[in-house]
Motif scaffolding. Structure first.
Motif, short mmCIF file in Angstrom:
data_model
loop_
_atom_site.label_atom_id
_atom_site.label_comp_id
_atom_site.label_asym_id
_atom_site.label_seq_id
_atom_site.Cartn_x
_atom_site.Cartn_y
_atom_site.Cartn_z
N HIS A 64 0.87 -1.18 0.00
CA HIS A 64 0.00 0.00 0.00
C HIS A 64 0.90 1.23 0.00
O HIS A 64 1.28 1.75 1.04
CB HIS A 64 -0.92 -0.02 1.21
N TRP A 65 1.24 1.72 -1.18
CA TRP A 65 2.25 2.76 -1.33
C TRP A 65 1.68 4.16 -1.11
O TRP A 65 2.44 5.10 -0.92
CB TRP A 65 2.88 2.67 -2.71
N GLU A 66 0.36 4.31 -1.12
CA GLU A 66 -0.22 5.64 -0.98
C GLU A 66 -0.61 5.96 0.47
O GLU A 66 -0.94 7.07 0.77
CB GLU A 66 -1.46 5.79 -1.88
N THR A 67 -0.57 5.01 1.35
CA THR A 67 -0.94 5.22 2.74
C THR A 67 0.27 5.71 3.54
O THR A 67 1.39 5.70 3.04
CB THR A 67 -1.47 3.91 3.37
N PRO A 68 0.05 6.11 4.78
CA PRO A 68 1.20 6.54 5.60
C PRO A 68 2.23 5.44 5.83
O PRO A 68 3.37 5.73 6.19
CB PRO A 68 0.54 6.94 6.93
N LEU A 69 1.86 4.18 5.61
CA LEU A 69 2.82 3.09 5.78
C LEU A 69 3.89 3.07 4.68
O LEU A 69 4.96 2.50 4.85
CB LEU A 69 2.10 1.74 5.79
N LEU A 70 3.60 3.67 3.54
CA LEU A 70 4.51 3.73 2.39
C LEU A 70 5.09 2.38 2.01
O LEU A 70 6.29 2.22 1.81
CB LEU A 70 5.64 4.73 2.66
N ASP A 73 3.95 -2.46 4.77
CA ASP A 73 3.18 -3.69 4.95
C ASP A 73 3.72 -4.82 4.08
O ASP A 73 3.53 -5.99 4.40
CB ASP A 73 1.70 -3.44 4.66
N GLN A 106 -1.38 -7.74 7.47
CA GLN A 106 -2.60 -7.46 6.71
C GLN A 106 -3.84 -7.54 7.60
O GLN A 106 -4.77 -6.76 7.43
CB GLN A 106 -2.74 -8.43 5.54
N VAL A 110 -3.54 -3.27 8.43
CA VAL A 110 -4.08 -2.67 7.19
C VAL A 110 -5.58 -2.79 7.16
O VAL A 110 -6.20 -3.67 7.56
CB VAL A 110 -3.43 -3.32 5.96
#
Length: 110
Positions: A64-70, A73, A106, A110
């Motif tokens: 998930h590249w668009e979330t704050p996790l970059l 995950d 996950q 997430v």
């Protein structure tokens, strides 16, 4: 036995036989060439190359590249797999630990 059941059973048997033959035939026909230097080289380095390619594709698709996790995950389990494999040299342990950590992330984060 109905014709539909017979069709399904025959389809499964043909698919199983085709799968089995495609796995066995290279060993049957190329068994005498197992000492060739090219085959030795491929046997040594190809599995790691394939795993690296699969990891890269997996990371690009599942993170998930668009979330704050970059993408953490997907990057954290991949890092765990690399560390475990370099430490223990056990592919099964690396894959199981990476899969388990990915699924935990996950399910919990997430």
């Amino acid at each position: 036995m109905s014709s539909e059941t017979l069709y399904l059973v025959s389809f499964i048997l043909v698919a199983a036989a085709a799968t089995f033959l495609t796995r066995v035939l290279p060993f049957v026909f190329l068994g005498q060439h197992s000492s060739h230097p090219l085959v030795q080289h491929l046997g040594r380095y190809l599995p790691a190359g394939i795993m690296a390619l699969l990891v890269v594709i997996f990371l690009l698709r599942s993170g998930h590249w668009e979330t704050p996790l970059l993408g953490l995950d997907a990057l954290a389990p991949a890092f765990l797999v690399v560390l475990l494999h370099l430490w223990k040299r056990n592919a099964l342990l690396s894959m199981v630990a990476g899969t388990a950590s990915y699924m935990l992330i996950q399910q919990l984060l997430v």
